[in-house]
Design a protein around this motif. Sequence first.
Motif: not given
Length: 203
Positions: A10-13, A135-144
């Motif tokens: 959520x912090x990324x999204x 931060x982790x590709x999965x976290x960033x991709x999920x935020x995107x």
Amino acid sequence: MNAFFQTGVFEIAFPLFLIMDPLGNLPVCLSMLKDFSPRRQRRILLRELLFALFITVLFMYLGAGLMNVLNIHQSTLRIAGGVILFIISMKMIFPKTDGNATEAEKDPFIVPIAVPLFAGPSLLAAVMVYGSRGDGNLTVLSGVLLAWGASVIIMLTGPALARLLGQRGLRACERLMGLILILLSVQMLEDGIAYYINHLLKP
């Protein structure tokens, strides 16, 4: 672990959603597609949003490698991204009236809806920053994907939403997003300066 992952997503999204600015882009896109039926409008918007997603993910994964090749430090990218975000947010709050701003071909292909309205310089800079932080590709991709999915919902319900909010309502939402984005841009600038001082200036 799950709570930490969800918080990171959520912090990324949230800032990515603000940068995509679907409410601000909605009236521009609708004016471009006004000669099409609502069903055809939705198909074109979905196609362009898929192009924007592909370009964004591409930059997210290749951004770190590109930075290494060009010898660009994370502090430089964060400061540059903060400056770009600040300029974009000021334009959102104080938009210029330009009668030619919405002129385009009847069926815009990639340009200008996918690029630069959605996958613009500020969004690409932001995903490169997130992708290079570790931060982790999965976290960033999920935020995107979360930010993109929310934008898709707004854009596909655009005609009904435009009638509900009206032009003034859409402008008010865009300026509110601009105010929040100013805060995020200043934070990105502060992070870039702090990173430069702590990692590059100190021996």
